[in-house]
Write an enzyme that holds these catalytic residues in place. Structure first.
Site, short mmCIF file in Angstrom:
data_model
loop_
_atom_site.label_atom_id
_atom_site.label_comp_id
_atom_site.label_asym_id
_atom_site.label_seq_id
_atom_site.Cartn_x
_atom_site.Cartn_y
_atom_site.Cartn_z
N CYS A 12 27.84 31.96 -4.93
CA CYS A 12 26.67 32.83 -4.67
C CYS A 12 26.01 32.53 -3.33
CB CYS A 12 25.68 32.71 -5.81
SG CYS A 12 25.10 31.03 -6.06
N ARG A 61 10.44 34.67 -6.99
CA ARG A 61 11.31 33.47 -7.01
C ARG A 61 10.40 32.28 -7.22
NH1 ARG A 61 16.33 31.92 -3.19
NH2 ARG A 61 17.21 33.39 -4.67
N ASP A 101 28.98 26.71 -7.31
CA ASP A 101 27.63 26.84 -6.73
C ASP A 101 27.28 25.50 -6.08
OD1 ASP A 101 25.08 27.74 -6.12
OD2 ASP A 101 24.32 27.61 -8.17
N GLN A 160 21.57 37.69 -9.24
CA GLN A 160 22.81 37.18 -8.66
C GLN A 160 24.00 37.54 -9.55
OE1 GLN A 160 23.45 35.24 -5.66
NE2 GLN A 160 25.45 35.98 -6.29
N HIS A 220 19.14 33.19 -13.00
CA HIS A 220 19.21 33.94 -11.75
C HIS A 220 19.95 35.27 -12.04
CE1 HIS A 220 19.14 34.82 -7.62
NE2 HIS A 220 19.91 33.89 -7.11
N ARG A 248 24.63 42.16 -3.52
CA ARG A 248 23.22 41.86 -3.82
C ARG A 248 22.35 43.04 -3.41
NH1 ARG A 248 21.59 36.49 -4.20
NH2 ARG A 248 19.78 37.38 -5.23
N1 CP Z 1 22.27 33.26 -3.80
C1 CP Z 1 20.97 33.38 -3.46
O1 CP Z 1 20.09 33.66 -4.30
O2 CP Z 1 20.73 33.31 -2.12
P1 CP Z 1 19.29 33.03 -1.48
O3 CP Z 1 18.81 31.72 -2.00
O4 CP Z 1 19.54 33.02 0.01
O5 CP Z 1 18.37 34.16 -1.88
#
Ligand code: CP
Length: 310
Positions: free
Chosen positions: A267, A101, A226, A131, A128, A295
């Site tokens: 998400c 990430r 979001d 997701q 992403h 997820r």
């Molecule tokens: N939606 C998502 O990626 O959650 P986090 O940021 O908690 O990983």
């Protein structure tokens, strides 16, 4: 060597194959208890996470492997003492697979270029994909299909989730309408929109941008939003952003424009009273915690899929 960098790179067949695998992992997890025996996942985090971190780690453990959490802020990479090139080469000598990430998508691409193990995008400034794969699994579970449905995305559209929704929906033949304020700082990257429209021309999906929230939602099967305050946005911008995005809040009035059987998705993390009301988030149409659960199943599927081809 196969990676998950963006859904733009994956064919619709491959996306559907991984959705099927995630469904099987959800239905029969015990079949995969030893699939990752002695395998090691390294998870690099430059931004916070609840879902991505815990679901990847849990998923690897459930399949008999191990996961290492590697915090950028305390690493030689984070302090500028070591570059990405050397970091990924080192990790490639120890681990079997990496999930990262990162702020910069270009950094993730550099990992792919110089590493010799599969790399998974756990979120960058551009996309992403993990997701959205889990989201497609969730939509299919609730609606029985993807092709021909319409998803309406509302709010901040200059973000990774919107970009991946555009790629993902267009690839699988799902119509997508993005409802967002005018201005390039709130709208999807024009190239992403153009690419999604090109994918849609092949799959039969309509890909459309509008600044009218009710028009975006009209007759939709899925209403998605979001955060208005993505991880990198300074708190000082909160008031101004709330003013800009308020007309795109998903509330009962806006949901009334959607199909009666529409589902609501976010998400997460979410703030009730901002991008959606509590009534919608905690109401009967909300499937946000199904998204959360998927997820886990999806991340397991992605790791199995990539390591099977490594
Ligand atoms: N939606 C998502 O990626 O959650 P986090 O940021 O908690 O990983």
């Amino acid at each position: 060597m196969k990676h998950l960098v963006t859904l733009k790179d994956w064919s619709s067949e491959e996306i559907l194959q991984v959705l099927d695998l995630a469904d099987e992992l959800k239905r029969e997890p015990s079949k995969y208890y030893d699939t990752m025996h002695r395998k090691v996942l390294v998870m690099i985090f430059e931004k916070p996470s609840l879902r991505t971190r815990v679901s990847f780690e849990t998923g690897m453990c459930q399949m008999g492997g191990d996961a290492i959490y590697y915090d950028m802020s305390t690493s030689p990479l984070g302090s500028g003492k070591e570059n990405i090139h050397d970091t990924i080469k080192v990790l490639s000598r120890y681990a079997d697979i990496v999930m990262a990430r990162l702020f910069s998508h270009a950094s993730l691409e550099e990992m792919v270029k110089y590493g010799s193990i599969p790399v998974i995008n756990g979120l960058t400034n551009y996309t992403h994909p993990c997701q959205i794969l889990a989201d497609l699994q969730t939509v299919r579970e609730h609606k029985g299909a993807l092709k021909g449905l319409t998803l309406a995305y509302l709010g901040d559209a200059f973000n990774n989730v919107t970009h991946s929704l555009l790629f993902g929906c267009a690839k699988v033949g799902m119509n997508i309408r993005v409802g967002c304020p005018a201005g390039k700082e709130y709208s999807p990257d024009p190239q992403v929109l153009a690419d999604a429209q090109a994918f849609g021309a092949i799959s039969g999906a309509e890909v459309r941008l509008t600044h009218d929230a009710a028009e975006a939602v009209k007759g939709a099967d899925v209403v998605y939003t979001d955060s208005w305050m993505s991880y990198h946005i300074p708190e000082a911008e909160l008031d101004a952003r709330v003013r800009v995005f308020r007309p795109y809040q998903v509330n009962a009035e806006l949901m009334a424009h959607a199909n009666k059987e529409a589902i609501f998705m976010n998400c997460l993390p979410a703030i009730r009273g901002y991008e959606q009301t509590a009534e919608v988030m905690d109401g009967p149409q909300s499937v946000v915690f199904d998204e959360v659960e998927n997820r886990l199943h999806m991340h397991k599927a992605v790791m199995v899929h990539l390591l099977n081809q490594a």
